[in-house]
Design an enzyme around this catalytic site. Structure first.
Site, short mmCIF file in Angstrom:
data_model
loop_
_atom_site.label_atom_id
_atom_site.label_comp_id
_atom_site.label_asym_id
_atom_site.label_seq_id
_atom_site.Cartn_x
_atom_site.Cartn_y
_atom_site.Cartn_z
N LYS A 53 0.84 -1.20 0.00
CA LYS A 53 0.00 0.00 0.00
C LYS A 53 0.88 1.26 0.00
CE LYS A 53 -3.69 -2.55 2.22
NZ LYS A 53 -4.32 -3.02 3.45
N GLN A 97 -5.16 -1.92 9.64
CA GLN A 97 -4.86 -3.19 8.98
C GLN A 97 -5.38 -4.36 9.83
OE1 GLN A 97 -3.38 -3.61 5.87
NE2 GLN A 97 -3.91 -5.77 6.16
N ASP A 120 -11.51 1.90 3.69
CA ASP A 120 -11.71 0.44 3.54
C ASP A 120 -13.19 0.10 3.36
OD1 ASP A 120 -9.62 -1.30 3.34
OD2 ASP A 120 -9.26 -1.48 5.48
#
Ligand code: NDP
Length: 283
Positions: A53, A97, A120
């Site tokens: 990322k 994460q 997300d």
């Protein structure tokens, strides 16, 4: 191999070119999109994903900051970092994460991210709005999978779509997206009786199970479009949830692993981050 490849590498690279132009346009207006990633603990796969990322952000001119927090981080410490990023106007996207270490409450942490910074698409507001068919940030993996189908010009409306897997981050949002595109959608899971009877009906078959080569050729209809979301490691090599070679002999289109949906997931995270920054400017 009879099937045509849904090439995630190529499609992600093309999308990145568009994103670079959008980032440049924002830069002209004095705004650099910013993504903060919060990574807790030492999970090696998570560290690899986060590093990918960071690299994608660097390619596109998105400012990225990764907060690497130790395994023994407390819930309060994690939440304080989320609140700090919420309050920082230079941060347009926040990503925690997953998976978090077991002692931490992921649902609670995710619910604290401001919905407009939830790149997300896991916040209850975004998940709920997706369910209602309203404008929202869509989870990156299913969004990427749908993008691939559309880019390839694969018709969706009126077709039988079967999604194997019902997780909140892949299976459920994937099914909702296909429903929005007017497919007739079946969701299968570990308690589905006679799974193969469902998968064999599928014009569009999405595998999001987490079991290597789980979907075998006898479970796939001739000419089906097969989207393999799975990322599994077997003997140090990546493979999907689909038994690729034999299934590719029957399918009309198929995503490879690696080089399929995984590539699109990161591209969609970048897309969601740029879109979050664009919305700030549009206010
Ligand atoms: P989860 O473990 O959260 O969900 C797996 C789903 O598969 C569950 O709904 C489960 O059913 C179902 N399942 C398990 N066994 C069977 C079975 N025998 N028959 C039918 N269904 C079954 O996984 P995720 O959704 O998070 O991820 C799925 C896969 O996708 C993993 O390989 C993961 O690594 C990968 N992934 C890939 C991403 C990418 O970028 N390409 C991003 C995210 C995930 P039940 O609900 O009943 O337990």
């Amino acid at each position: 191999m009879a099937a045509q490849l849904l090439d995630g590498r190529l499609m992600a690279a093309q999308l990145e070119e568009q994103l670079k132009r959008r980032v440049a346009h924002l830069a002209q207006k004095g705004l650099v999109p910013g993504l903060t990633v919060i990574l807790v603990g030492e999970d090696p796969a998570s560290h690899t994903y986060v590093s990918n990322k960071e690299k994608a952000c660097a390619r596109l001119g998105i400012r990225s900051a990764t907060l690497r927090m130790p395994e023994h981080t407390t819930q309060a410490e994690l939440e304080a970092e989320i609140q700090r990023a919420n309050a920082d106007p230079s941060v347009h996207g926040i990503l925690v994460q997953l998976p978090l270490p077991r002692h931490l409450d992921a649902d609670r942490a995710l619910s604290l991210i401001l919905p407009q910074k939830d790149v997300d698409g896991f916040h209850d507001i975004n998940a709920g709005r997706l369910c209602r068919g309203l404008d929202c940030t869509v989870a990156c993996t299913p969004k990427g999978a749908l993008y691939m189908l559309k880019q390839a010009g694969i018709p969706i409306a009126g077709r039988e779509a079967v999604v194997v897997g019902r997780s909140n981050i892949v299976g459920k949002p994937m099914a909702l997206l296909l429903l929005q595109e007017n497919a007739t959608v079946t969701i299968c899971h570990s308690r589905t009786a006679d799974l193969a009877a469902h998968t064999r009906r599928a014009d569009i078959l999405v595998a999001a199970v987490g079991k290597p080569r789980f979907l075998t050729a006898d479970m796939v209809k001739e000419g089906a479009v097969v989207v393999d979301v799975g990322i599994n490691r077997v003997d140090g090599k990546l493979c999907g949830d689909v038994d690729f070679e034999p299934v590719a002999e029957k399918a009309s289109w198929i995503t490879p692993v690696p080089g399929g949906v995984g590539k699109m997931t990161i591209a969609m995270l970048m897309d969601n981050t740029v879109a979050a920054a664009e919305k700030v400017l549009a206010k």
